[in-house]
Design a protein around this motif. Structure first.
Motif, PDB file in Angstrom:
ATOM      1  N   THR A 127      -9.642   7.754  -1.730  1.00 40.95           N
ATOM      2  CA  THR A 127     -10.540   6.904  -2.505  1.00 40.95           C
ATOM      3  C   THR A 127      -9.835   5.633  -2.962  1.00 40.95           C
ATOM      4  O   THR A 127     -10.390   4.530  -2.881  1.00 40.95           O
ATOM      5  CB  THR A 127     -11.070   7.673  -3.729  1.00 40.95           C
ATOM      6  N   HIS A 128      -8.605   5.782  -3.444  1.00 40.58           N
ATOM      7  CA  HIS A 128      -7.823   4.634  -3.916  1.00 40.58           C
ATOM      8  C   HIS A 128      -7.662   3.582  -2.816  1.00 40.58           C
ATOM      9  O   HIS A 128      -7.915   2.387  -3.040  1.00 40.58           O
ATOM     10  CB  HIS A 128      -6.451   5.116  -4.387  1.00 40.58           C
ATOM     11  N   LEU A 129      -7.257   4.028  -1.628  1.00 42.32           N
ATOM     12  CA  LEU A 129      -7.006   3.084  -0.541  1.00 42.32           C
ATOM     13  C   LEU A 129      -8.302   2.449  -0.050  1.00 42.32           C
ATOM     14  O   LEU A 129      -8.354   1.231   0.194  1.00 42.32           O
ATOM     15  CB  LEU A 129      -6.299   3.798   0.605  1.00 42.32           C
ATOM     16  N   ASN A 130      -9.345   3.231   0.080  1.00 40.70           N
ATOM     17  CA  ASN A 130     -10.622   2.694   0.560  1.00 40.70           C
ATOM     18  C   ASN A 130     -11.215   1.677  -0.413  1.00 40.70           C
ATOM     19  O   ASN A 130     -11.807   0.675  -0.004  1.00 40.70           O
ATOM     20  CB  ASN A 130     -11.613   3.829   0.812  1.00 40.70           C
ATOM     21  N   ARG A 131     -11.055   1.923  -1.693  1.00 42.97           N
ATOM     22  CA  ARG A 131     -11.533   0.950  -2.679  1.00 42.97           C
ATOM     23  C   ARG A 131     -10.769  -0.359  -2.555  1.00 42.97           C
ATOM     24  O   ARG A 131     -11.349  -1.438  -2.705  1.00 42.97           O
ATOM     25  CB  ARG A 131     -11.373   1.517  -4.096  1.00 42.97           C
ATOM     26  N   ALA A 182       0.813  -1.218   0.000  1.00 50.15           N
ATOM     27  CA  ALA A 182       0.000   0.000   0.000  1.00 50.15           C
ATOM     28  C   ALA A 182       0.846   1.268   0.000  1.00 50.15           C
ATOM     29  O   ALA A 182       0.556   2.221  -0.730  1.00 50.15           O
ATOM     30  CB  ALA A 182      -0.953   0.000   1.200  1.00 50.15           C
ATOM     31  N   ASP A 183       1.909   1.297   0.814  1.00 55.19           N
ATOM     32  CA  ASP A 183       2.740   2.494   0.893  1.00 55.19           C
ATOM     33  C   ASP A 183       3.387   2.817  -0.450  1.00 55.19           C
ATOM     34  O   ASP A 183       3.420   3.987  -0.876  1.00 55.19           O
ATOM     35  CB  ASP A 183       3.822   2.321   1.961  1.00 55.19           C
ATOM     36  N   ASP A 184       3.907   1.805  -1.115  1.00 56.15           N
ATOM     37  CA  ASP A 184       4.537   2.028  -2.414  1.00 56.15           C
ATOM     38  C   ASP A 184       3.529   2.596  -3.409  1.00 56.15           C
ATOM     39  O   ASP A 184       3.863   3.494  -4.194  1.00 56.15           O
ATOM     40  CB  ASP A 184       5.122   0.717  -2.951  1.00 56.15           C
ATOM     41  N   ARG A 185       2.332   2.071  -3.374  1.00 59.81           N
ATOM     42  CA  ARG A 185       1.303   2.552  -4.309  1.00 59.81           C
ATOM     43  C   ARG A 185       0.906   3.990  -3.998  1.00 59.81           C
ATOM     44  O   ARG A 185       0.703   4.799  -4.916  1.00 59.81           O
ATOM     45  CB  ARG A 185       0.083   1.647  -4.258  1.00 59.81           C
ATOM     46  N   LEU A 186       0.771   4.311  -2.713  1.00 62.05           N
ATOM     47  CA  LEU A 186       0.408   5.676  -2.332  1.00 62.05           C
ATOM     48  C   LEU A 186       1.490   6.660  -2.785  1.00 62.05           C
ATOM     49  O   LEU A 186       1.179   7.714  -3.361  1.00 62.05           O
ATOM     50  CB  LEU A 186       0.214   5.765  -0.819  1.00 62.05           C
ATOM     51  N   LEU A 187       2.746   6.314  -2.522  1.00 66.34           N
ATOM     52  CA  LEU A 187       3.839   7.201  -2.905  1.00 66.34           C
ATOM     53  C   LEU A 187       3.939   7.349  -4.419  1.00 66.34           C
ATOM     54  O   LEU A 187       4.162   8.451  -4.937  1.00 66.34           O
ATOM     55  CB  LEU A 187       5.161   6.668  -2.347  1.00 66.34           C
ATOM     56  N   ARG A 188       3.771   6.240  -5.131  1.00 62.82           N
ATOM     57  CA  ARG A 188       3.854   6.285  -6.587  1.00 62.82           C
ATOM     58  C   ARG A 188       2.746   7.171  -7.174  1.00 62.82           C
ATOM     59  O   ARG A 188       3.001   7.972  -8.085  1.00 62.82           O
ATOM     60  CB  ARG A 188       3.768   4.875  -7.156  1.00 62.82           C
ATOM     61  N   ARG A 189       1.547   7.032  -6.653  1.00 66.20           N
ATOM     62  CA  ARG A 189       0.439   7.857  -7.155  1.00 66.20           C
ATOM     63  C   ARG A 189       0.651   9.330  -6.806  1.00 66.20           C
ATOM     64  O   ARG A 189       0.310  10.217  -7.584  1.00 66.20           O
ATOM     65  CB  ARG A 189      -0.884   7.360  -6.584  1.00 66.20           C
ATOM     66  N   ARG A 190       1.197   9.559  -5.632  1.00 56.93           N
ATOM     67  CA  ARG A 190       1.418  10.942  -5.215  1.00 56.93           C
ATOM     68  C   ARG A 190       2.536  11.593  -6.012  1.00 56.93           C
ATOM     69  O   ARG A 190       2.410  12.744  -6.466  1.00 56.93           O
ATOM     70  CB  ARG A 190       1.764  10.968  -3.711  1.00 56.93           C
ATOM     71  N   GLU A 191       3.637  10.874  -6.192  1.00 59.71           N
ATOM     72  CA  GLU A 191       4.816  11.456  -6.829  1.00 59.71           C
ATOM     73  C   GLU A 191       4.749  11.432  -8.350  1.00 59.71           C
ATOM     74  O   GLU A 191       5.130  12.403  -9.009  1.00 59.71           O
ATOM     75  CB  GLU A 191       6.069  10.720  -6.347  1.00 59.71           C
ATOM     76  N   ASN A 192       4.270  10.322  -8.909  1.00 58.30           N
ATOM     77  CA  ASN A 192       4.291  10.164 -10.366  1.00 58.30           C
ATOM     78  C   ASN A 192       3.017  10.638 -11.054  1.00 58.30           C
ATOM     79  O   ASN A 192       3.057  11.081 -12.210  1.00 58.30           O
ATOM     80  CB  ASN A 192       4.542   8.705 -10.739  1.00 58.30           C
ATOM     81  N   LYS A 238      -1.622  12.481   7.221  1.00 53.75           N
ATOM     82  CA  LYS A 238      -0.816  12.226   8.414  1.00 53.75           C
ATOM     83  C   LYS A 238       0.125  11.046   8.190  1.00 53.75           C
ATOM     84  O   LYS A 238       1.291  11.076   8.602  1.00 53.75           O
ATOM     85  CB  LYS A 238      -1.734  11.950   9.610  1.00 53.75           C
ATOM     86  N   HIS A 239      -0.381  10.016   7.513  1.00 53.79           N
ATOM     87  CA  HIS A 239       0.448   8.839   7.236  1.00 53.79           C
ATOM     88  C   HIS A 239       1.610   9.197   6.318  1.00 53.79           C
ATOM     89  O   HIS A 239       2.763   8.780   6.550  1.00 53.79           O
ATOM     90  CB  HIS A 239      -0.408   7.752   6.598  1.00 53.79           C
TER      91      HIS A 239
END
Length: 212
Positions: A41-45, A21-31, A110-111
């Motif tokens: 929304t991404h994480l909750n889905r 999950a962390d890698d995906r969050l960072l990738r979506r945020r940065e890239n 926060k995360h």
């Protein structure tokens, strides 16, 4: 990146076995320059999809997104939301628990800041239309909480009412003149009538809107 005690994102991703999950969050945020709400929304889905799979469901393309919308979008009719919940519950999913595990964009921020050392600060740009949508979303969530609470009490005979549908009103009162505005009306007017001119004062003290 050390784990932070009390981080909800870490708790729910561990519980749902979303180890990447962390890698995906960072990738979506940065890239992809995803916003915090898009990450929410991404994480909750993904939480919902995992819950569906664990109960033997095989979600089709777009099915998870549709169920998530039916559960969280305040524009969805109450009867439609209830039907979606019923189908998920019949499949063995504890919908109340999954909804409790859903994270907010503040929790995601926060995360990112505290657990992943990712700075999410950005200059504030006034977006009243977006703020109003967020307020309406929260109003819809509160309405759902009220309806669920009343529904449970009705099922146990504590309250007697047929097919309860709650109404939640959000209003803002001017501390100078005492006029009260529905939130949508205030966002449309952008200022209280007492701030326009003294001649605009009238005896009526409340201005509302159908979406208040």
């Amino acid at each position: 990146m050390a784990a932070h005690e009390g981080c909800k994102v870490e708790r729910v991703t561990e519980r749902y076995d979303l180890h990447e999950a962390d890698d995906r969050l960072l990738r979506r945020r940065e890239n992809e320059n995803a916003s915090l709400r898009e990450l929410e929304t991404h994480l909750n889905r993904r939480l919902l999809k995992r819950a569906m799979i664990e109960q033997g469901m095989s979600p089709l393309d777009g099915e998870v997104e549709n169920y998530y919308r039916l559960l969280t979008d305040d524009t969805v009719m109450t009867t439609v939301r209830r039907e979606a919940r019923r189908k998920l519950e019949e499949a063995g999913i504890d919908v109340d628990e999954v909804e409790t595990d859903f994270v907010s964009y503040q929790t995601v921020r926060k995360h990112l800041n505290e657990c992943l050392d990712k700075d999410t600060s950005e200059e504030y740009t006034p977006k009243p239309e977006k703020d109003l949508r967020n307020i309406e979303k929260l109003r819809g969530r509160l309405r759902n909480v009220v309806e669920k609470s009343v529904g449970r009490l009705t099922e146990h005979g504590v309250i007697q009412i047929g097919s309860p549908e709650a109404t939640v009103s959000v209003k803002v009162t001017c501390g100078e003149c005492g006029r009260t505005y529905g939130i949508a009306t205030l966002f449309q007017r952008r200022k209280c009538r007492c701030g326009i001119s003294d001649d605009a004062a009238t005896d009526d003290r409340e201005v509302t809107s159908c979406t208040s």
